[in-house]
Design a protein around this motif. Structure first.
Motif, mmCIF file in Angstrom:
data_model
loop_
_atom_site.group_PDB
_atom_site.id
_atom_site.type_symbol
_atom_site.label_atom_id
_atom_site.label_comp_id
_atom_site.label_asym_id
_atom_site.label_seq_id
_atom_site.Cartn_x
_atom_site.Cartn_y
_atom_site.Cartn_z
ATOM 1 N N VAL A 32 0.888 -1.160 0.000
ATOM 2 C CA VAL A 32 0.000 0.000 0.000
ATOM 3 C C VAL A 32 0.927 1.212 0.000
ATOM 4 O O VAL A 32 1.497 1.569 1.032
ATOM 5 C CB VAL A 32 -0.919 0.016 1.225
ATOM 6 C CG1 VAL A 32 -1.924 1.157 1.128
ATOM 7 C CG2 VAL A 32 -1.636 -1.322 1.366
ATOM 8 N N GLY A 33 1.119 1.811 -1.173
ATOM 9 C CA GLY A 33 2.200 2.767 -1.295
ATOM 10 C C GLY A 33 3.507 2.035 -1.065
ATOM 11 O O GLY A 33 3.783 1.017 -1.703
ATOM 12 N N ARG A 76 -8.749 -6.210 3.782
ATOM 13 C CA ARG A 76 -8.906 -5.535 5.069
ATOM 14 C C ARG A 76 -7.638 -4.801 5.469
ATOM 15 O O ARG A 76 -7.683 -3.686 6.013
ATOM 16 C CB ARG A 76 -9.268 -6.580 6.134
ATOM 17 C CG ARG A 76 -9.728 -6.060 7.454
ATOM 18 C CD ARG A 76 -11.081 -5.419 7.372
ATOM 19 N NE ARG A 76 -11.001 -3.967 7.460
ATOM 20 C CZ ARG A 76 -11.984 -3.139 7.177
ATOM 21 N NH1 ARG A 76 -13.136 -3.605 6.759
ATOM 22 N NH2 ARG A 76 -11.832 -1.837 7.272
ATOM 23 N N ALA A 77 -6.479 -5.397 5.178
ATOM 24 C CA ALA A 77 -5.201 -4.761 5.496
ATOM 25 C C ALA A 77 -5.002 -3.496 4.661
ATOM 26 O O ALA A 77 -4.483 -2.490 5.155
ATOM 27 C CB ALA A 77 -4.058 -5.738 5.267
ATOM 28 N N VAL A 78 -5.403 -3.542 3.395
ATOM 29 C CA VAL A 78 -5.289 -2.372 2.530
ATOM 30 C C VAL A 78 -6.164 -1.229 3.055
ATOM 31 O O VAL A 78 -5.722 -0.078 3.197
ATOM 32 C CB VAL A 78 -5.681 -2.711 1.083
ATOM 33 C CG1 VAL A 78 -5.767 -1.442 0.224
ATOM 34 C CG2 VAL A 78 -4.683 -3.686 0.472
ATOM 35 N N GLY A 253 -17.413 6.088 4.009
ATOM 36 C CA GLY A 253 -16.077 6.526 4.401
ATOM 37 C C GLY A 253 -14.989 5.717 3.736
ATOM 38 O O GLY A 253 -13.950 6.263 3.335
ATOM 39 N N GLU A 254 -15.198 4.419 3.596
ATOM 40 C CA GLU A 254 -14.215 3.602 2.877
ATOM 41 C C GLU A 254 -14.092 4.049 1.423
ATOM 42 O O GLU A 254 -12.987 4.120 0.869
ATOM 43 C CB GLU A 254 -14.603 2.124 2.950
ATOM 44 C CG GLU A 254 -14.402 1.507 4.326
ATOM 45 C CD GLU A 254 -14.711 0.026 4.357
ATOM 46 O OE1 GLU A 254 -15.147 -0.508 3.316
ATOM 47 O OE2 GLU A 254 -14.520 -0.596 5.424
ATOM 48 N N ARG A 255 -15.210 4.374 0.794
ATOM 49 C CA ARG A 255 -15.150 4.834 -0.594
ATOM 50 C C ARG A 255 -14.363 6.136 -0.701
ATOM 51 O O ARG A 255 -13.669 6.375 -1.702
ATOM 52 C CB ARG A 255 -16.571 5.027 -1.147
ATOM 53 C CG ARG A 255 -16.625 5.537 -2.565
ATOM 54 C CD ARG A 255 -15.879 4.649 -3.534
ATOM 55 N NE ARG A 255 -16.493 3.330 -3.671
ATOM 56 C CZ ARG A 255 -16.026 2.375 -4.474
ATOM 57 N NH1 ARG A 255 -14.926 2.567 -5.184
ATOM 58 N NH2 ARG A 255 -16.629 1.208 -4.546
ATOM 59 N N LEU A 256 -14.414 6.962 0.327
ATOM 60 C CA LEU A 256 -13.748 8.260 0.277
ATOM 61 C C LEU A 256 -12.229 8.159 0.371
ATOM 62 O O LEU A 256 -11.529 9.153 0.162
ATOM 63 C CB LEU A 256 -14.290 9.165 1.395
ATOM 64 C CG LEU A 256 -15.764 9.579 1.241
ATOM 65 C CD1 LEU A 256 -16.228 10.375 2.448
ATOM 66 C CD2 LEU A 256 -15.978 10.375 -0.045
ATOM 67 N N VAL A 257 -11.700 6.966 0.674
ATOM 68 C CA VAL A 257 -10.243 6.811 0.666
ATOM 69 C C VAL A 257 -9.734 6.351 -0.698
ATOM 70 O O VAL A 257 -8.525 6.191 -0.884
ATOM 71 C CB VAL A 257 -9.747 5.835 1.765
ATOM 72 C CG1 VAL A 257 -10.199 6.288 3.141
ATOM 73 C CG2 VAL A 257 -10.177 4.401 1.491
ATOM 74 N N ASP A 262 -5.524 5.609 -5.212
ATOM 75 C CA ASP A 262 -5.124 5.914 -6.580
ATOM 76 C C ASP A 262 -3.808 6.692 -6.606
ATOM 77 O O ASP A 262 -3.001 6.531 -7.530
ATOM 78 C CB ASP A 262 -6.219 6.724 -7.278
ATOM 79 C CG ASP A 262 -7.492 5.919 -7.507
ATOM 80 O OD1 ASP A 262 -7.420 4.668 -7.453
ATOM 81 O OD2 ASP A 262 -8.547 6.537 -7.731
ATOM 82 N N THR A 263 -3.599 7.528 -5.594
ATOM 83 C CA THR A 263 -2.399 8.359 -5.551
ATOM 84 C C THR A 263 -1.157 7.560 -5.178
ATOM 85 O O THR A 263 -0.101 7.681 -5.823
ATOM 86 C CB THR A 263 -2.575 9.523 -4.556
ATOM 87 O OG1 THR A 263 -3.657 10.346 -4.983
ATOM 88 C CG2 THR A 263 -1.314 10.366 -4.460
ATOM 89 N N ILE A 264 -1.268 6.730 -4.146
ATOM 90 C CA ILE A 264 -0.073 6.028 -3.645
ATOM 91 C C ILE A 264 0.144 4.685 -4.331
ATOM 92 O O ILE A 264 1.249 4.167 -4.362
ATOM 93 C CB ILE A 264 -0.134 5.834 -2.123
ATOM 94 C CG1 ILE A 264 -1.281 4.893 -1.734
ATOM 95 C CG2 ILE A 264 -0.271 7.171 -1.417
ATOM 96 C CD1 ILE A 264 -1.318 4.573 -0.249
ATOM 97 N N GLY A 265 -0.915 4.106 -4.895
ATOM 98 C CA GLY A 265 -0.808 2.835 -5.607
ATOM 99 C C GLY A 265 -0.968 1.623 -4.706
ATOM 100 O O GLY A 265 -0.484 1.611 -3.568
#
Length: 298
Positions: A32-33, A76-78, A253-257, A262-265
């Motif tokens: 995650v990034g 879940r970890a992501v 809230g999950e959708r808002l992350v 998309d930014t960090i990959g």
């Protein structure tokens, strides 16, 4: 126009998994990034799940597979990492007392553990993540409104073709809206008024993006959406927000992350599958519920 909800895959049972996806991801389930989630952590949670034999039997009877459970754990970890980042960025704090109160309100730790595949530390982490997601939603969705041009399609191939046409623009894109029975421009969706839509990919991408997705995997309909505007300052009805449940707020809230992802990959070990931005989870390769085309530069 309702676009429905993107159905979330259910976490199901598995067996011990090990391995790696190549030299870059040796021993890692997902990046995650720059943050790595080790396979051994996934393995540990699988072991915990396997020990809950009654739940395992129920899930297996419903067609659950090893790979599904592993993907759910990695997903879940992501989400945990993404929510942690947003909490730090936005100054959202969830205390142990808040976690304790939530657990008490939902039957107590023993009851929750009996109905869960997780151990106590993981369960508390999930509760914390849900509380962060709900706070994030409460902060943002009041003024969040998305405007989109929508085109209906009956297959993945047709949807992806229409998405590419919309992204390119021009007369061919305009022609997709000739039939008002299958296409409409300037459809507005307010997050506070439509929580089921607010949890979908429509609200997770910037203006200019084009999305092809299947609102309900059990049906043949596909939706192609070109996001023409995304506002965060629109007026809204406070009563609509106050009427939302904790689970609705957490899902939104999950959708808002998604922009953070998309930014960090998100780089997934191929053993587990691929990251699907439409479902906001890891799925088997080829099982993505659609695709997202970014805004065209210039």
């Amino acid at each position: 126009m309702q676009v429905g909800r993107v159905a979330a895959a259910v976490a199901v049972i598995g067996a011990v998994i090990s391995g790696c996806g190549g030299p870059i991801q040796a021993g890692t389930a997902v990046f995650v990034g720059d943050n790595a989630v080790p396979i051994e952590r996934v393995q540990s949670q699988l072991d915990t799940a396997l020990a809950k034999k009654d739940l395992i039997a129920q899930i297996t009877a419903q067609g659950g597979t090893t790979a599904d459970l592993a993907r759910s754990i990695v997903t879940r970890a992501v989400l945990h990492d993404l929510l942690d980042r947003r909490a730090a960025q936005d100054g959202i704090v969830v205390t142990d007392a808040q976690i304790d109160a939530y657990i008490a309100e939902n039957g107590g730790i023993d009851a929750l553990l009996d109905g869960s595949l997780f151990d106590q530390p993981t369960l508390r982490q999930i509760v914390r993540d849900d509380l962060i997601a709900a706070q994030l939603a409460q902060r943002e969705i009041g003024g969040l409104v998305v405007t989109a041009d929508l085109v209906a399609a009956t297959s993945r191939a047709d949807a992806e073709s229409a998405a590419a046409t919309l992204q390119a623009g021009g007369p061919q894109a305009d022609a997709l809206f000739d039939d008002p029975r299958t296409a409409r421009r300037d459809q507005t969706f307010a997050a506070a008024a439509s929580p089921e839509n607010a949890r979908t990919v429509l609200f997770g991408v910037p203006a200019g993006s084009v999305i092809a997705f299947q609102p309900n995997p059990g049906q043949s309909q596909w939706i192609v959406a070109r996001i023409t505007d995304r506002r965060t300052d629109a007026p809204s009805d406070p009563e609509a927000l106050s009427g939302m449940s904790q689970s609705q707020l957490a899902a939104i809230g999950e959708r808002l992350v998604q922009p953070t992802a998309d930014t960090i990959g998100i780089r997934v070990n191929p053993r587990y599958g691929v990251w699907d931005p439409v479902q906001l989870r890891i799925v088997a390769d080829g099982q993505q519920a659609g695709s997202v085309l970014p805004p065209v530069a210039g």
